[in-house]
Motif scaffolding. Structure first.
Motif: not given
Lengths: 168, 283
Positions: B94-114
């Motif tokens: 669960q901890s790994v999944k949460d971290e993964n979700t957070g990182l995916r969101k961060m990646l998405g946020l970075k890609e959407a707002n270069p």
């Protein structure tokens, strides 16, 4: 032994106050371990240590909050002094129920003075709202937390042989 | 005078008061970074707070379970049948999944707002008093964090701004702090206002949008975003949604009440916007 005693309590309270206590907030209010500890020390160790602990722990609370540094330091310095005098002159021994009453009264007093000191910072702060929704619930919550802290501080003081007043 | 100096308690209380006043003057003076004393305390206490911040979530969920004692008892019985190692494994996954979700969101946020230079940070401590709304993050000046940088969550909702910076930590003042204010606009009509808070609104996670013109085109349900005016916040960061509109008769203006979009009470990770695309270049 008394310096490590204060060091450990200071580190523990500073860390717990801004982390773990967030999880037990009731109506956006959490107990103030700094105030309770200073009050217990003033009760159990007298006015001199109450004053020094008040200044030190109050200053750490100020630094942890990052606002109006020195405000809680001065407030807790005088609280330690006053509680110490009450303990030494008006009650022959530290009394559990009395410590709870003092916690309730001094929470209201110190938080109300702090509110007045920070009126310039807390824009639009409403005195009635602050009294009913922050200061009074804090006093109730601090009193409940003091019922546990009293025994923890007393036990730890007895452990290092630092209890000055013999009868409890 | 001699009697005063013979009284040890009077001397102690006077000296301590004097020391605290001197410290107050030094430490409260405006400085770009946290003064030495605050920074040192922060550097020492941050690792301990890191340790305790993990326990915070456990304690919160522990106390929330008291709400439903009957269900808790049943749940407890079924949980007892599970093997301890399996539970540990689930927790780790669960901890790994949460971290993964957070990182995916961060990646998405970075890609959407270069255009935004983002620094991810973990929340390690909250305000110790009942008066303010601030929190401490585990990134500081060594990570390029500086005062007044905007702080957003993974949904790109504004959380607040950097208020104080130490070497390994920084303090964030949130939207619901009484000292915070931000220039904003109504997203639909572009009417300008100022978002500010007081203790009462803060407890409901709401803000007041002041200085709206009498003829401002604002309706309940409108979204509010940063205007970019003032140079602190980049334009276009969502603040919240209008829930009430009020007229101010004497000043011939109106104000609105906004519900804050970011879930400030349950943040675990935030992003510091290290650049401001709207800021004017230095002369």
């Amino acid at each position: 032994m008394i310096i490590p005693f204060y060091g450990v309590w200071l580190l523990l309270i500073t860390a717990v106050q801004s982390t773990v206590l967030k999880g037990i907030e009731i109506l956006s209010v959490k107990p103030n371990l700094f105030l309770i500890f200073v009050l217990m020390i003033a009760l159990l160790r007298g006015r001199k240590e109450g004053m020094i602990a008040g200044a030190l722990f109050g200053l750490f609370l100020d630094i942890s909050a990052g606002r109006l540094i020195g405000a809680y330091g001065i407030l807790y310095l005088y609280m330690g002094f006053m509680v110490g005098i009450i303990s030494e002159r008006f009650i022959s021994r530290a009394h559990f129920a009395f410590s709870l009453i003092l916690t309730f009264v001094f929470t209201i007093m110190t938080e109300f003075v702090y509110f007045l000191l920070t009126l310039t910072v807390l824009s639009g702060a409403d005195m009635g709202y602050s009294l009913l929704h922050i200061i009074l619930p804090s006093a109730v919550y601090n009193t409940a937390a003091a019922s546990v802290m009293y025994f923890l501080v007393l036990k730890s003081l007895k452990f290092i042989g630092g209890v000055k007043i013999d009868e409890y | 005078m001699r009697r005063f100096f013979k009284n040890k308690i009077a001397v102690t209380i006077s000296v301590l008061t004097l020391i605290l006043i001197v410290l107050a003057v030094i430490l409260n003076s405006a400085a770009p970074n946290a003064p030495f004393v605050q920074n040192s305390v922060g550097v020492i206490i941050t690792p301990v707070q890191h340790l305790f911040s993990g326990a915070q979530n456990g304690i919160r969920s522990f106390f929330s379970r008291f709400g439903d004692a009957a269900a808790l008892s049943e749940e407890n019985q079924s949980l007892n049948s599970e093997i301890a190692s399996l539970r540990n494994e689930i927790r780790e996954l669960q901890s790994v999944k949460d971290e993964n979700t957070g990182l995916r969101k961060m990646l998405g946020l970075k890609e959407a707002n270069p255009e935004l230079e983002l620094e991810a940070a973990n929340l390690i401590a909250t305000d110790p008093t009942n008066w303010y709304s601030t929190f401490t993050i585990d990134k500081g000046s060594k990570d390029g964090i500086s005062i007044n940088q905007a702080v957003i969550n993974s949904d790109k909702y504004l959380v607040g701004r950097i208020y104080e910076v130490g070497t390994t930590w920084a303090r964030v003042i949130t939207l619901s702090d009484p000292e915070h204010s931000a220039g904003c606009v109504i997203s639909r009509s572009r009417d300008p206002g100022v978002a500010e808070c007081d203790s009462e609104l803060a407890s409901q996670r709401k803000c007041r949008i002041s200085y709206l013109a009498q003829d401002a085109d604002v309706i309940v349900g409108d979204y509010v975003e940063t205007s970019g005016i003032g140079g602190i916040y980049p334009a276009g960061l969502q603040l919240g949604k209008i829930v009430e509109i009020h007229e101010e008769t004497p000043s011939m203006s109106k104000y609105a009440i906004m519900e804050i979009s970011a879930d400030i009470d349950h943040l675990t990770q935030v992003f510091v916007v290290k650049n401001n695309p709207n800021a004017l270049p230095d002369e």
